[in-house]
Design a protein around this motif. Structure first.
Motif, PDB file in Angstrom:
ATOM      1  N   LEU A   1      -9.036 -12.474 -12.852  1.00 30.81           N
ATOM      2  CA  LEU A   1      -8.876 -12.161 -11.431  1.00 30.81           C
ATOM      3  C   LEU A   1      -7.609 -12.795 -10.856  1.00 30.81           C
ATOM      4  CD1 LEU A   1     -12.593 -12.574 -10.273  1.00 30.81           C
ATOM      5  CD2 LEU A   1     -11.356 -10.457 -10.758  1.00 30.81           C
ATOM      6  N   ALA A   2      -7.261 -13.993 -11.318  1.00 31.50           N
ATOM      7  CA  ALA A   2      -6.023 -14.617 -10.851  1.00 31.50           C
ATOM      8  C   ALA A   2      -4.804 -13.834 -11.311  1.00 31.50           C
ATOM      9  CB  ALA A   2      -5.938 -16.059 -11.343  1.00 31.50           C
ATOM     10  N   ALA A   3      -4.903 -13.198 -12.488  1.00 35.54           N
ATOM     11  CA  ALA A   3      -3.781 -12.378 -12.960  1.00 35.54           C
ATOM     12  C   ALA A   3      -3.574 -11.149 -12.087  1.00 35.54           C
ATOM     13  CB  ALA A   3      -4.034 -11.963 -14.410  1.00 35.54           C
ATOM     14  N   LEU A   4      -4.636 -10.682 -11.426  1.00 40.17           N
ATOM     15  CA  LEU A   4      -4.507  -9.530 -10.530  1.00 40.17           C
ATOM     16  C   LEU A   4      -3.941  -9.921  -9.167  1.00 40.17           C
ATOM     17  CD1 LEU A   4      -7.931  -7.748 -11.228  1.00 40.17           C
ATOM     18  CD2 LEU A   4      -5.673  -7.158 -12.158  1.00 40.17           C
ATOM     19  N   ALA A   5      -4.094 -11.192  -8.789  1.00 41.09           N
ATOM     20  CA  ALA A   5      -3.676 -11.617  -7.450  1.00 41.09           C
ATOM     21  C   ALA A   5      -2.198 -11.386  -7.174  1.00 41.09           C
ATOM     22  CB  ALA A   5      -4.043 -13.092  -7.237  1.00 41.09           C
ATOM     23  N   PRO A   6      -1.258 -11.676  -8.116  1.00 39.12           N
ATOM     24  CA  PRO A   6       0.166 -11.435  -7.808  1.00 39.12           C
ATOM     25  C   PRO A   6       0.484  -9.978  -7.495  1.00 39.12           C
ATOM     26  CG  PRO A   6      -0.047 -12.887  -9.702  1.00 39.12           C
ATOM     27  CD  PRO A   6      -1.413 -12.386  -9.402  1.00 39.12           C
ATOM     28  N   LEU A   7      -0.342  -9.044  -7.970  1.00 40.92           N
ATOM     29  CA  LEU A   7      -0.095  -7.635  -7.697  1.00 40.92           C
ATOM     30  C   LEU A   7      -0.320  -7.284  -6.227  1.00 40.92           C
ATOM     31  CD1 LEU A   7      -1.874  -6.094 -10.829  1.00 40.92           C
ATOM     32  CD2 LEU A   7       0.529  -6.749 -10.571  1.00 40.92           C
ATOM     33  N   THR A   8      -0.950  -8.190  -5.486  1.00 35.61           N
ATOM     34  CA  THR A   8      -1.246  -7.923  -4.080  1.00 35.61           C
ATOM     35  C   THR A   8      -0.143  -8.398  -3.141  1.00 35.61           C
ATOM     36  OG1 THR A   8      -2.386 -10.050  -3.756  1.00 35.61           O
ATOM     37  CG2 THR A   8      -3.696  -8.216  -4.607  1.00 35.61           C
ATOM     38  N   GLY A   9       0.913  -9.039  -3.673  1.00 33.73           N
ATOM     39  CA  GLY A   9       1.932  -9.643  -2.807  1.00 33.73           C
ATOM     40  C   GLY A   9       2.567  -8.652  -1.846  1.00 33.73           C
ATOM     41  N   ARG A  10       2.951  -7.479  -2.344  1.00 38.24           N
ATOM     42  CA  ARG A  10       3.593  -6.487  -1.477  1.00 38.24           C
ATOM     43  C   ARG A  10       2.621  -5.981  -0.412  1.00 38.24           C
ATOM     44  NH1 ARG A  10       4.207  -0.816  -1.682  1.00 38.24           N
ATOM     45  NH2 ARG A  10       6.100  -0.086  -0.591  1.00 38.24           N
ATOM     46  N   LEU A  11       1.380  -5.737  -0.807  1.00 33.20           N
ATOM     47  CA  LEU A  11       0.398  -5.251   0.159  1.00 33.20           C
ATOM     48  C   LEU A  11       0.128  -6.285   1.246  1.00 33.20           C
ATOM     49  CD1 LEU A  11      -2.203  -3.568  -2.225  1.00 33.20           C
ATOM     50  CD2 LEU A  11      -0.388  -2.466  -0.913  1.00 33.20           C
ATOM     51  N   LEU A  12       0.028  -7.555   0.857  1.00 35.41           N
ATOM     52  CA  LEU A  12      -0.240  -8.600   1.842  1.00 35.41           C
ATOM     53  C   LEU A  12       0.917  -8.780   2.809  1.00 35.41           C
ATOM     54  CD1 LEU A  12      -1.921 -11.319  -0.405  1.00 35.41           C
ATOM     55  CD2 LEU A  12      -3.034  -9.756   1.190  1.00 35.41           C
ATOM     56  N   ALA A  13       2.113  -8.417   2.407  1.00 35.93           N
ATOM     57  CA  ALA A  13       3.262  -8.512   3.297  1.00 35.93           C
ATOM     58  C   ALA A  13       3.366  -7.312   4.230  1.00 35.93           C
ATOM     59  CB  ALA A  13       4.545  -8.645   2.480  1.00 35.93           C
ATOM     60  N   ILE A  14       2.815  -6.166   3.817  1.00 36.26           N
ATOM     61  CA  ILE A  14       2.988  -4.930   4.586  1.00 36.26           C
ATOM     62  C   ILE A  14       1.792  -4.635   5.486  1.00 36.26           C
ATOM     63  CG2 ILE A  14       3.190  -2.416   4.390  1.00 36.26           C
ATOM     64  CD1 ILE A  14       4.877  -2.846   1.898  1.00 36.26           C
ATOM     65  N   LEU A  15       0.568  -4.800   4.983  1.00 34.20           N
ATOM     66  CA  LEU A  15      -0.629  -4.408   5.747  1.00 34.20           C
ATOM     67  C   LEU A  15      -0.760  -5.101   7.095  1.00 34.20           C
ATOM     68  CD1 LEU A  15      -3.325  -4.081   2.943  1.00 34.20           C
ATOM     69  CD2 LEU A  15      -2.211  -2.260   4.227  1.00 34.20           C
ATOM     70  N   PRO A  16      -0.404  -6.394   7.241  1.00 34.15           N
ATOM     71  CA  PRO A  16      -0.506  -7.002   8.579  1.00 34.15           C
ATOM     72  C   PRO A  16       0.415  -6.381   9.618  1.00 34.15           C
ATOM     73  CG  PRO A  16      -0.467  -8.706   6.894  1.00 34.15           C
ATOM     74  CD  PRO A  16      -0.130  -7.423   6.217  1.00 34.15           C
ATOM     75  N   LEU A  17       1.386  -5.545   9.194  1.00 32.69           N
ATOM     76  CA  LEU A  17       2.276  -4.891  10.148  1.00 32.69           C
ATOM     77  C   LEU A  17       1.595  -3.756  10.898  1.00 32.69           C
ATOM     78  CD1 LEU A  17       5.504  -4.672   7.930  1.00 32.69           C
ATOM     79  CD2 LEU A  17       4.920  -6.407   9.626  1.00 32.69           C
ATOM     80  N   GLY A  18       0.445  -3.305  10.407  1.00 30.23           N
ATOM     81  CA  GLY A  18      -0.264  -2.209  11.056  1.00 30.23           C
ATOM     82  C   GLY A  18      -0.270  -0.960  10.200  1.00 30.23           C
TER      83      GLY A  18
END
Length: 699
Positions: free
Chosen positions: A571-588
């Motif tokens: 599961l930790a290996a999957l976490a870095p794949l979320t970096g782009r989404l975590l930067a974009i989704l809070p924008l709306g």
């Protein structure tokens, strides 16, 4: 007034300001309000009929109909059935009336003074504080609880006042904003509950009866509880009536209230003290009754009680009816199962869904102004990778020390190589599993904080861990000896269902952080109610559940440790794949779609990963540890600003926290042991209190 304060209901006695262009809309709204009020009145009438009918059925199970009047009015001392009716069945009903009415009155005062429709003794932590004080008194000053409980009320009042002082102290500088008060109440409740669980583990035989009573048992043996509650309700009602005009003015904002001559601080403290004393009276008499103080004022308003005087009369009546109906509905179920089901816990099973319904009806609100991010500016001299390496070295050193250093028959000492080979087989699986659980909780907390934009989001606070625990409870109820695969599936399903419920309720407010927090509080309260019902029933299931809830790694085997480590690595290996989404989704959503992100799919993927992380960690350290909250903040303090940086630093910090908690729990009270999750909670809750106080002073 901040965006949070818009959670508060508008002044109920202000005249409506209809625009000339929309008279039909105004008339339609008024007609809809009258229709809703009529439906609520009908529902209350049906509830009254149901309560009377259930009471008759329960009475028929005790004595035949031919003996009813004699048993109620003048029982024959030679007939045990009549004695039960007169000294148990009837005082139980009257106690339910008095306790429900007292909680309805206390909830009405709390909600009016705090301008918070979710305020009540349970959500404010007051009931938990009173119960903890009674638990401590039962252990170390049992004489204070003698004489039919006449000394219980001062003890409960002291605990309630202490809890109230902490909650209101944390939220005072924020103007007692509803969300800040709710979160402070949640933290105090969790901390008091953790201390109670620790005491329960150490003194299980002695405290089991107190635990059942603390769940809100209305079982009566005489009329002493009626004699204790009746005068307190009468005096409390009279004092509330004397405070009627100030309570009406609390509907206004502070500036307008002061302009009308209201001594705001003094009268607010007086009204809150009255509500706290009423709450303590109920807890000292029958234990913790959940959500009656929330539901009764809401039903009174829905039934048409708009003026404060009307609510002071109707809310206690609604509270009495609700607790009466709940208790009578519980009795046949308890008889069928052969177990004791506390009415207080059962009332929470109905009250938590009502809290979710109230949240769904709340207006849209803005971002969480009372609690901001705690990020600081720190030196950029060291890169994130170097900081990660430093934290990893500290974690590895701590793991080695936890294996080697501890208390023995000769005090604190390092183990020799020969001794280490013998103790490592027991200690190593625990430390590996604890570290893996900490890593997963830290990653889940970071994902939630980034996804919601809420610095107080974590699996523990948002109820995700509670949802995982509900899945585990359901599995234990069906198959107590289920394997690890079934347990992971059950906890993952519970966590994912909770996340979906949270986001479904938060969708109306565009994922406003405060809405997410409050829904999590409701789900967490529902979880606590289910746990109270299961544990009160006793038996093997209760013992298994209590041990697991505390977050003990005592039973971890090498196979369990390897499974936890493998899950954390995958599961930790999957976490870095979320970096782009975590930067974009809070924008709306609009901005995310413009950047090519399919938002429903992205949200679903992040939720699924968060649910798996939370569920796998909850299996090891239980549903309460606060690591998912604290580790992301420590990563921010270490300089992490971007999502990937925060994930990278939070993971080893979370693992390090649980390892230290497990080592402390294993060594400090030797030969007794405190579970790792419990130790982390005992230290994590004060951390969150400090965070709330710091943010309130900066607001």
């Amino acid at each position: 007034m901040s965006g949070i304060d818009r959670l508060s209901p508008p002044p109920t006695e202000a005249p409506s300001q209809a625009t000339p262009e929309a008279p039909l809309a105004t008339s339609a709204r008024a007609g809809h309000g009258r229709l809703s009020g009529s439906l609520v009145v009908v529902a209350l009438g049906l509830a009254l009929v149901a309560a009377v009918g259930l009471s008759a059925l329960n009475l028929a199970a005790v004595a035949p109909r031919s003996l009813w009047w004699q048993a109620l009015l003048s029982p024959d001392a030679r007939d045990i059935r009549q004695i039960i009716v007169h000294d148990s069945w009837l005082p139980r009903i009257v106690t339910a009336w008095l306790a429900g009415a007292t909680l309805g009155l206390a909830g009405t005062i709390f909600q009016q003074v705090l301008r918070n429709p979710l305020a009540e003794p349970m959500t404010l932590g007051i009931s938990a504080g009173a119960q903890l004080a009674l638990t401590l008194a039962a252990l170390w000053a049992p004489a204070s609880l003698a004489a039919h409980g006449l000394a219980r009320e001062p003890v409960a009042l002291a605990g309630a006042l202490a809890a109230a002082a902490i909650v209101f102290g944390l939220a005072w500088r924020s103007g007692l904003a509803p969300v800040t008060v709710a979160v402070a109440g949640l933290v105090v409740t969790l901390w008091c509950g953790s201390v109670s669980v620790a005491l329960q583990l150490f003194h299980t035989p002695y405290l089991r009866g107190l635990f059942i009573w603390g769940g809100g048992s209305l079982v009566q043996q005489d009329w002493s509880d009626v004699a204790a509650l009746a005068p307190r309700l009468a005096v409390g009602g009279a004092l509330a009536w004397l405070l009627l005009r100030p309570l009406q003015l609390f509907s206004l904002d502070d500036a307008n209230a002061r302009s009308l001559g209201l001594a705001l601080r003094r009268l607010r403290l007086a009204a809150l003290a009255l509500a706290v004393m009423l709450s303590a009276a109920v807890v000292s008499t029958v234990g913790v009754i959940g959500f009656i103080g929330l539901a009764a004022p809401a039903l009174a308003q829905l039934a048409g009680a708009r003026r404060m005087a009307q609510r002071l009369v109707l809310a206690p009546l609604c509270g009495a009816l609700l607790l009466w109906l709940t208790d009578q509905a519980v009795q046949p179920l308890a008889n069928a199962l052969g177990e004791l089901v506390p009415a207080g816990a059962a009332s929470a099973l109905f009250g938590a869904p009502l809290m979710l319904l109230l949240l769904a009806r709340m207006p849209r609100t803005q971002r969480l102004d009372a609690v901001a991010s705690i990020s600081r500016r720190v030196s950029r001299a060291m890169s994130i990778r170097r900081r990660f390496a430093l934290i990893a070295i500290v974690s590895a050193t701590t793991l080695v020390l936890a294996l080697d250093f501890g208390r023995g028959v000769h005090g604190w000492q390092f183990s020799s190589l020969a001794d280490l080979s013998h103790v490592a087989i027991w200690r190593a699986p625990r430390e590996i599993a604890a570290f893996a659980a900490g890593v997963m909780l830290a990653l889940a907390g970071t994902l939630l904080q980034r996804l919601t934009g809420n610095p107080l989001a974590s699996p523990e606070v948002l109820g995700v861990s509670a949802g995982a625990a509900l899945g585990f409870i359901a599995l234990v109820a069906c198959a107590a000896d289920a394997g690890h695969g079934a347990r992971l599936a059950a906890t993952s399903g519970g966590a994912f269902a909770t996340l979906l419920a949270i986001l479904w309720f938060a969708r109306r407010s565009a994922f406003a952080p405060q809405r997410v927090l409050l829904v999590g509080i409701a789900i967490g309260a529902l979880f606590q109610a289910v746990v109270a019902v299961v544990i009160a029933g006793g038996g093997e299931r209760a013992a298994t559940l209590l041990t697991w809830l505390s977050g003990s790694t005592y039973t971890v085997t090498p196979r369990d440790a390897m499974l936890a480590l493998g899950l954390s690595l995958v599961l930790a290996a999957l976490a870095p794949l979320t970096g782009r989404l975590l930067a974009i989704l809070p924008l709306g959503d609009a901005s995310a779609r413009a950047l090519g992100v399919h938002t429903p799919l992205a949200h679903g993927a992040l939720l699924a990963l968060t649910a798996l992380l939370s569920a796998a960690a909850t299996l090891i350290v239980g549903p309460l540890s606060f690591v998912g909250l604290t580790a992301p903040h420590f990563a921010r303090l270490a300089g992490a600003r971007r999502p990937l940086d925060q994930l990278l630093l939070a993971a080893p910090i979370g693992g390090l926290t649980i390892v230290i908690a497990d080592w402390l729990g294993r060594t400090l009270l030797l030969p007794r042991e405190l579970p790792a999750g419990l130790v982390a909670t005992l230290f994590g809750a004060p951390w969150l209190m400090w965070l709330l106080a710091r943010r309130a002073s900066a607001a």
